[in-house]
Design an enzyme around this catalytic site. Sequence first.
Site, PDB file in Angstrom:
ATOM      1  N   ASP A 119       0.817  -1.221   0.000  1.00 17.43           N
ATOM      2  CA  ASP A 119       0.000   0.000   0.000  1.00 17.43           C
ATOM      3  C   ASP A 119       0.855   1.276   0.000  1.00 17.43           C
ATOM      4  OD1 ASP A 119      -2.372   1.422   0.002  1.00 17.43           O
ATOM      5  OD2 ASP A 119      -3.170   0.497   1.826  1.00 17.43           O
ATOM      6  N   ASP A 149      -9.802   4.009  -3.349  1.00 14.43           N
ATOM      7  CA  ASP A 149     -10.543   2.888  -2.768  1.00 14.43           C
ATOM      8  C   ASP A 149     -11.973   2.814  -3.284  1.00 14.43           C
ATOM      9  OD1 ASP A 149      -8.257   2.622  -1.335  1.00 14.43           O
ATOM     10  OD2 ASP A 149      -9.226   2.602   0.633  1.00 14.43           O
ATOM     11  N   GLU A 186      -1.182   1.708  -5.263  1.00 11.48           N
ATOM     12  CA  GLU A 186      -0.737   3.094  -5.189  1.00 11.48           C
ATOM     13  C   GLU A 186      -1.874   4.041  -5.627  1.00 11.48           C
ATOM     14  OE1 GLU A 186       0.429   5.161  -7.910  1.00 11.48           O
ATOM     15  OE2 GLU A 186       1.654   6.622  -6.827  1.00 11.48           O
ATOM     16  N   TRP A 187      -3.096   3.491  -5.597  1.00 10.88           N
ATOM     17  CA  TRP A 187      -4.339   4.267  -5.730  1.00 10.88           C
ATOM     18  C   TRP A 187      -4.479   5.007  -7.056  1.00 10.88           C
ATOM     19  CZ3 TRP A 187      -2.772   7.234  -0.727  1.00 10.88           C
ATOM     20  CH2 TRP A 187      -2.679   6.346   0.336  1.00 10.88           C
ATOM     21  N   GLY A 188      -3.705   4.643  -8.061  1.00  9.50           N
ATOM     22  CA  GLY A 188      -3.826   5.344  -9.343  1.00  9.50           C
ATOM     23  C   GLY A 188      -3.181   6.714  -9.331  1.00  9.50           C
TER      24      GLY A 188
HETATM   25  C1  GLA Z   1      -5.833   1.722   1.691  1.00  9.88           C
HETATM   26  C2  GLA Z   1      -6.009   0.732   0.535  1.00  9.88           C
HETATM   27  C3  GLA Z   1      -7.215  -0.143   0.815  1.00  9.88           C
HETATM   28  C4  GLA Z   1      -7.021  -0.899   2.126  1.00  9.88           C
HETATM   29  C5  GLA Z   1      -6.738   0.072   3.254  1.00  9.88           C
HETATM   30  C6  GLA Z   1      -6.285  -0.639   4.520  1.00  9.88           C
HETATM   31  O1  GLA Z   1      -6.875   2.622   1.786  1.00  9.88           O
HETATM   32  O2  GLA Z   1      -6.148   1.421  -0.669  1.00  9.88           O
HETATM   33  O3  GLA Z   1      -7.446  -1.064  -0.236  1.00  9.88           O
HETATM   34  O4  GLA Z   1      -5.957  -1.804   1.970  1.00  9.88           O
HETATM   35  O5  GLA Z   1      -5.700   1.004   2.914  1.00  9.88           O
HETATM   36  O6  GLA Z   1      -5.979   0.243   5.563  1.00  9.88           O
END
Ligand code: GLA
Length: 390
Positions: free
Chosen positions: A134, A192, A170-172
């Site tokens: 993450d 997310d 890495e959320w894009g």
């Molecule tokens: C981030 C990730 C999620 C999840 C949470 C856990 O937000 O993007 O998918 O793994 O952390 O804390």
Amino acid sequence: MSSETAFHPVELLRWDGIRSWNAYGVNINESVVKNTVQLFETLGLKDAGYEYISIDDGWSAFERTPDGFLQANSTRFPDGMANLADYVHSKGLKIGLYGDSGKLTCAFHPGSSGYEERDALTYAEWGIDYLKYDNCGGFASMVEAPEVRFGAMNDALKLSGRDISYAVCEWGYQFPWHWGGNIGHSYRMAGDITASFINETGCACKTAYCLNTGYAGCSVVTNIKKMREISQYQTPGHWADMDGLEIGNINMTIYQQQTHFTFWAALKSPLIISTDLATLSHESTALLTNKDIIALNQDSLGKVVNYVETASTEGSIQVWAGEIQDGHVVLLFNEKSFQQTYKVSFNSLGLNIAGLKGVKELWSGKSYGKSHTIAAKLAPYQTLVFKLAM
Ligand code: GLA
């Protein structure tokens, strides 16, 4: 990383499975994992090809051991991770864990920044098969480029001596479709996902090239829309991960669930169930084990569907098309909350359909003979999936 050690192309789509986060948050424990393993068998998920049981944030203690090693939370995982991994393996399944490239995970457990090799060795010793990694961890960690932070764990996993699939989360941010696939086996393409089918206000990024100013609140439809721009970067072994499947977590109509599952499958996202299996309806279980749709995801050609802008109407009908090993697939998605009829002409989608053997809609199983044109009736939010056998 040299290209010959990079990836075995299409097999790596085989880390479809289940992950704890969207259903349990940090409240994950050994008995949830063991019950999930059991339900994997009884619900037919294992037979359908789902294989990875992944534990997200919350599995570890808040402190490392005195000599600096990661350790499981001993209340939630009293038998420890190595024993749990043995148990999962004994059932013919694989186990995944979660880590973070920063000092802390998103739920404030220890991150791996500066401990990459040690942590990769720990995962290898425990018998872990998959790592989601993450992007949290605070300012000090974020000053390094993501390629560096995520690359360090990639190198460490390679040195660990165990084959551990690596999911970059890495959320894009910072355009991971340009680098994420060279570092991990998959990369998250957006923030997310939440338990929401359509949400036009959440998730700061509705398109790929907007500013990445926030990461939460994505819906099924926002992630589909974002893929319109970045599906072109999908190549075998370099997969965008559209995040967990929200099927079972909210009231979606059967057509919304079909749309969700179809796009994740046809865009070659890993299919990661993210719900409490004990409460999953028969209808949703049947949907998640639909062989024809899973076959799209696992197709040996490893090509995705792409958005056909010329045939689509913004905000109303989305048309996507792509090649599969034995033909083509065409998706028609009704983005409206009312029924629509759409006349699709396969010839106009840039597909070479000379020698067409037959057309079948995969969700209904209905055959359309050798029709080149179909007037399709689409229920609210429904996606029809036409397989053109060649
Ligand atoms: C981030 C990730 C999620 C999840 C949470 C856990 O937000 O993007 O998918 O793994 O952390 O804390």
